[in-house]
Design an enzyme around this catalytic site. Structure first.
Site, PDB file in Angstrom:
ATOM      1  N   GLU A  89       0.809  -1.221   0.000  1.00 13.01           N
ATOM      2  CA  GLU A  89       0.000   0.000   0.000  1.00 13.01           C
ATOM      3  C   GLU A  89       0.843   1.273   0.000  1.00 13.01           C
ATOM      4  OE1 GLU A  89      -0.540  -2.564   1.998  1.00 13.01           O
ATOM      5  OE2 GLU A  89      -2.638  -3.166   1.884  1.00 13.01           O
TER       6      GLU A  89
ATOM      7  N   PHE B 187     -11.616  -6.993  14.206  1.00 15.24           N
ATOM      8  CA  PHE B 187     -10.550  -7.457  13.317  1.00 15.24           C
ATOM      9  C   PHE B 187     -10.208  -6.383  12.281  1.00 15.24           C
ATOM     10  CE2 PHE B 187      -9.230  -9.772   9.417  1.00 15.24           C
ATOM     11  CZ  PHE B 187      -7.991 -10.166   9.884  1.00 15.24           C
ATOM     12  N   GLN B 188      -8.933  -6.082  12.160  1.00 17.40           N
ATOM     13  CA  GLN B 188      -8.418  -5.086  11.219  1.00 17.40           C
ATOM     14  C   GLN B 188      -9.045  -3.709  11.404  1.00 17.40           C
ATOM     15  OE1 GLN B 188      -8.365  -6.881   7.250  1.00 17.40           O
ATOM     16  NE2 GLN B 188      -6.312  -7.664   7.725  1.00 17.40           N
TER      17      GLN B 188
ATOM     18  N   LYS C 139     -17.521  -0.280   6.154  1.00 18.39           N
ATOM     19  CA  LYS C 139     -18.010  -1.245   5.177  1.00 18.39           C
ATOM     20  C   LYS C 139     -19.530  -1.181   4.985  1.00 18.39           C
ATOM     21  CE  LYS C 139     -17.421  -5.998   3.689  1.00 18.39           C
ATOM     22  NZ  LYS C 139     -16.778  -7.297   3.955  1.00 18.39           N
TER      23      LYS C 139
ATOM     24  N   MET D  46      24.518   8.311   2.097  1.00 20.65           N
ATOM     25  CA  MET D  46      24.372   9.601   2.768  1.00 20.65           C
ATOM     26  C   MET D  46      24.607   9.463   4.273  1.00 20.65           C
ATOM     27  SD  MET D  46      24.039  12.720   2.247  1.00 20.65           S
ATOM     28  CE  MET D  46      23.147  13.408   0.858  1.00 20.65           C
TER      29      MET D  46
HETATM   30  C1  LIG Z   1      12.450   5.446   5.000  1.00 17.38           C
HETATM   31  C2  LIG Z   1      13.755   6.078   5.333  1.00 17.38           C
HETATM   32  N1  LIG Z   1      14.557   5.535   6.288  1.00 17.38           N
HETATM   33  C3  LIG Z   1      15.746   6.099   6.581  1.00 17.38           C
HETATM   34  C4  LIG Z   1      16.160   7.231   5.949  1.00 17.38           C
HETATM   35  C5  LIG Z   1      17.489   7.869   6.309  1.00 17.38           C
HETATM   36  N2  LIG Z   1      18.403   7.851   5.142  1.00 17.38           N
HETATM   37  C6  LIG Z   1      18.594   8.947   4.373  1.00 17.38           C
HETATM   38  S1  LIG Z   1      19.614   8.666   3.090  1.00 17.38           S
HETATM   39  C7  LIG Z   1      19.855   7.060   3.556  1.00 17.38           C
HETATM   40  C8  LIG Z   1      20.740   6.157   2.755  1.00 17.38           C
HETATM   41  C9  LIG Z   1      20.169   5.842   1.429  1.00 17.38           C
HETATM   42  O1  LIG Z   1      20.940   4.837   0.818  1.00 17.38           O
HETATM   43  P1  LIG Z   1      20.865   4.626  -0.744  1.00 17.38           P
HETATM   44  O2  LIG Z   1      19.452   4.548  -1.163  1.00 17.38           O
HETATM   45  O3  LIG Z   1      21.739   3.498  -1.115  1.00 17.38           O
HETATM   46  O4  LIG Z   1      21.420   5.994  -1.310  1.00 17.38           O
HETATM   47  P2  LIG Z   1      22.916   6.580  -1.302  1.00 17.38           P
HETATM   48  O5  LIG Z   1      22.961   7.635  -0.246  1.00 17.38           O
HETATM   49  O6  LIG Z   1      23.848   5.451  -1.034  1.00 17.38           O
HETATM   50  O7  LIG Z   1      23.064   7.151  -2.661  1.00 17.38           O
HETATM   51  C10 LIG Z   1      19.131   6.779   4.719  1.00 17.38           C
HETATM   52  C11 LIG Z   1      19.155   5.492   5.426  1.00 17.38           C
HETATM   53  C12 LIG Z   1      15.275   7.794   4.991  1.00 17.38           C
HETATM   54  N3  LIG Z   1      15.551   8.929   4.356  1.00 17.38           N
HETATM   55  N4  LIG Z   1      14.111   7.183   4.687  1.00 17.38           N
END
Ligand SMILES: Cc1ncc(C[n+]2csc(CCOP(=O)(O)OP(=O)(O)O)c2C)c(N)n1
Ligand SMILES: [Mg+2]
Lengths: 584, 163
Positions: free
Chosen positions: A51, A113-114, A163, A489
């Site tokens: 979803e 439920f749900q 529902k 990052m």
């Molecule tokens: C749902 C979610 N969880 C955690 C984060 C924190 N976060 C920001 S950038 C990142 C790393 C992303 O890794 P990747 O997609 O491989 O991108 P890269 O920075 O390596 O290019 C994380 C964990 C986020 N932005 N969104």
């Protein structure tokens, strides 16, 4: 008058609203609605695999078209899975309507439920929400939901549908309202003429002006008028992450993105400006850095449709509440009138000097857009070069969606967007997992367009199950995976602020073979590890031969790369790290 | 600074929770809150008191105004206004205390509305400051229970908050 059940009324109302796609996933509480969908042809339902992805697809559809996206989920876990997508759309002011099934009215409050309190749980991340009490309310509630989602500052709206209100055995008279008027909701439609006059007076005093434009320009369909006004004045302009494309990036007056990973020249220009014209931008903390140190010599004119955004972070000298398009139209008319009567009102000499100063900053530390021409000299592939390659191969014409991380910033920095609605990313919430489903939403809206998702191996795994949906509907999106084998990052921050201790940000040995993974879904996978193969592979991804295929380009990029410039925490906008060793 | 904010909103299920939720979500404080339908049963009138500087209050009123069900928001403390709060206080009243409590109530123009052999229940109305003063005068030690309505208010003069 026609007599319809609640479920049929709901779908009929969506038809009358002009909805062509619903992105959704069924479950018990939504089954009457699903049956109503089955018995008609006008609204097509897209079955997703999660979803959250349904909400991002609806969101991507909305960002690309300007029309509201629609998602449908069942109660309980279906509803809670939609929350991240609602929050993503809410933070970026995206018009969306999410319909959630709910347990029957008689069971509400009994921990049935749900059952989950969808209106309650979504409250902080929606523009508004409705709970259907009786089937007869459905047409009016749907009308209101679309009106609220799309007017003023747009945003997501939830309709929670117990529902029993969709019971096929109970029929009601159906008529869809032409329009709604709500005494408690009347968003501004014009700017105050006195305020616009004051803004023009102030703009005419500017020696070092800068226009700072954000997502509100795109949402407000004001890109054309903003471009006209900016060119007329000859002022430099910068865009926020959300605003990219609202002004043509290849235009010489464009300074690039501003903020945490903005260009040196955009951030320097902001800091040293005397007048800032902010349009549809909200002085986000990723833009301003420390607000106490923000642009010390600047007076701010702030145009926004949402009064609560004005003077929230930075006090505006001239606040203008109103949608960007009519406000800028009035502003340009008045500017023309004043300047034509008295051309000397604009201090062109000062502006020329200012533009030269900015050009100097760009020469000093501007981004290097020529990486493809430089070869690699045997070094690892730089992720920036991959984005440049994508830009060249797609001729700058693609819709580019993105996830969150270094790859997102590289895409924003190095792909030049000359048109609005082409750059699609989760700027406000920063939702990993947004890229692929939003690209799918775009592709449904524009089947003939080139749609690329620039992602990372971390983010793509947060909604990778949608590759299956792409197979089912034959959606040929192109995925460009900047694979640095890490949560890049996060790792960058750990390099900078935590002595290089990579706490839970790497997983080299447990990554899937993306090529075989996508092949197992029936798609095409291409791996690139050498610079020399990059451009040919990119050409193949976008070749006529693979036009109708989903292609996943898995590029091994240099894992040591950092995103620069980067704002120095607690500093002003001109305090930036420019590389591992240099700062401004 | 303490502010009294009057809000006119649709009398609909869920509207109040949006107002309260807004305060929690944006880290604003609610000191008191009263709400009831008006002479028009489709409308509710809410009065809340909060503390904040001009900037914060501006944000609060703007965000309240953004809520779809909110029709009007007025910061009553910006002008001359009337505020009232009602308090019921149950106090220990035995021996000499009985006369003492009665005398204090008279001074505050409060009424004794319930009596037992060992307690008085006193009703006091007025500004919040007056109610605080009453509690202080009675002395915390003899107080058994206090319930306050929260502040209600409106502007002085001809100004009205209506549709
Ligand atoms: C749902 C979610 N969880 C955690 C984060 C924190 N976060 C920001 S950038 C990142 C790393 C992303 O890794 P990747 O997609 O491989 O991108 P890269 O920075 O390596 O290019 C994380 C964990 C986020 N932005 N969104
Ligand atoms: Mg990565």
């Amino acid at each position: 008058m026609e007599r319809l059940s609640g479920g049929d009324m709901l779908i009929r109302a969506l038809q009358d609203e002009g909805v062509d796609y619903i992105f959704g996933y069924p479950g018990g509480a939504a089954l009457h609605i699903y049956d109503a969908i089955f018995r008609q042809q006008r609204v097509q339902h897209i079955l997703v695999r999660h979803e959250q992805a349904a909400t991002h697809m609806a969101d991507g559809y909305a960002r690309a078209t300007g029309r509201p996206g629609v998602a449908l989920v069942t109660s309980g876990p279906g509803a809670t899975n939609a929350i991240t997508g609602l929050a993503t759309a809410f933070m970026d002011s995206i018009p969306m309507v999410v319909i959630s099934g709910q347990v029957p009215n008689a069971l509400i409050g009994t921990d049935s439920f749900q059952e989950t309190d969808m209106v309650g749980i979504s409250r902080p991340v929606v523009k508004h929400s409705f709970m259907i009490k009786h089937a007869s309310e459905i047409p009016l509630v749907v009308k209101k939901a679309f009106f609220i989602a799309t007017s003023g500052r747009p945003g997501p709206v939830v309709i929670d549908v117990p529902k029993d209100t969709t019971d096929p055995s109970e029929l009601f008279e159906y008529s869809y309202p032409e329009a709604v008027k709500m005494r408690s909701y009347s968003p501004a439609t014009r700017g105050h003429s006195g305020q616009i006059r004051k803004a023009v007076d102030l703009l005419l005093t500017a020696k070092r002006p800068v226009i700072y434009a954000g997502g509100g320009v795109i949402q407000g369909e004001a890109s054309a008028i903003l471009t006209e006004l900016t060119r007329y004045l000859g002022f430099p302009i910068t865009n926020t992450l959300m605003g990219l494309g609202c002004y043509p990036a290849t235009d010489p007056q464009f300074l690039g993105m501003l903020g945490m990973h903005g260009t040196f020249e955009a951030n320097m220009a902001m800091h040293h400006s005397d007048i800032i014209l902010a349009v549809g931008a909200r002085f986000d903390d990723r833009v301003t850095n420390d607000p106490e140190k923000f642009c010390p010599g600047a007076k701010v004119i702030h145009i926004d449709v949402d009064p609560a955004t004005i003077s929230k972070i930075i006090a505006a000298e001239v606040p203008i509440v109103g949608p960007a398009q009519p406000v800028l139209t009035d502003m340009l008319a008045l500017l023309r009138e004043r300047i034509e009567a008295e051309p000397a009102l604009l201090d062109r000499a000062a502006h020329a000097h200012w533009l030269e100063q900015i050009a100097g900053w760009r020469r000093q530390h501007g981004l290097d857009h020529g990486l493809m021409g430089q070869g690699s000299n045997g070094a690892k592939i730089r992720p920036q070069a991959v984005v440049q390659c994508l830009y060249q191969v797609t001729g700058g014409e693609a819709f580019v969606t993105s996830d969150v991380g270094q790859h997102q910033m590289f895409a924003a920095q190095y792909y030049h967007f000359d048109q609005p609605r082409r750059w699609i990313n989760s700027g406000g919430l920063g939702t990993m997992g947004f890229g692929l489903p939003s690209a799918m939403g775009v592709k449904f809206a524009y089947p003939d367009a080139v749609v690329a998702c620039v992602t990372g191996e971390g983010s793509i795994q947060m909604n990778i199950q949608e590759l299956s949906t792409c197979t089912q509907y034959g959606l040929p999106v192109k995925v460009i995976n900047l694979n640095n084998q890490a949560l890049g990052m996060v790792k960058q921050w750990q390099d900078m602020q935590y002595g290089g201790r990579h706490s839970s940000s790497t997983y080299q040995d447990s990554l899937p073979d993306f090529v075989r993974l996508v092949e197992s879904y029936g798609h095409v996978g291409i791996r690139v590890t050498e610079f020399a193969d990059l451009e040919p592979a990119m050409r193949e991804v976008f070749s006529a031969k693979l036009r109708d295929r989903l292609v996943f380009l898995d590029v091994s990029v240099d894992p040591e790369e950092h995103v620069y410039p980067m704002a120095i925490k607690g500093g002003s906008m001109c305090d930036m790290l420019l590389s591992r060793t240099e700062q401004s | 600074m303490r502010r009294i904010i009057a809000v006119l909103l649709e009398n609909e299920a869920g509207a109040l929770s949006r107002v309260v939720g807004l305060f929690a979500q944006r880290n604003y404080n609610i000191e008191t809150l009263t709400v009831a339908p008006t002479e028009d049963p489709t409308l509710s009138r809410l009065t809340l008191t909060t503390i904040g500087d001009d900037r914060k209050i501006e944000q609060i009123t703007k965000h309240l105004n953004k809520l779809i069900e909110v029709i009007k928001v007025v910061d009553l403390t910006e002008g001359e206004h009337i505020e009232r709060e009602l308090m019921l206080v149950k106090v220990k009243a035995v021996g000499a205390q009985r006369a003492e409590v009665k005398r204090t109530a008279d001074i505050f123009r409060a009424q004794v509305v319930d009596v037992t052999g060992s307690t008085y229940t006193v009703q006091v109305t007025g500004t919040s400051g007056k109610l605080d003063a009453f509690i202080h005068a009675i002395g915390e030690l003899s107080i058994l229970e206090v319930v306050r309505s929260g502040v209600s208010g409106l502007s002085r003069g001809e100004k009205v908050v209506s549709l």
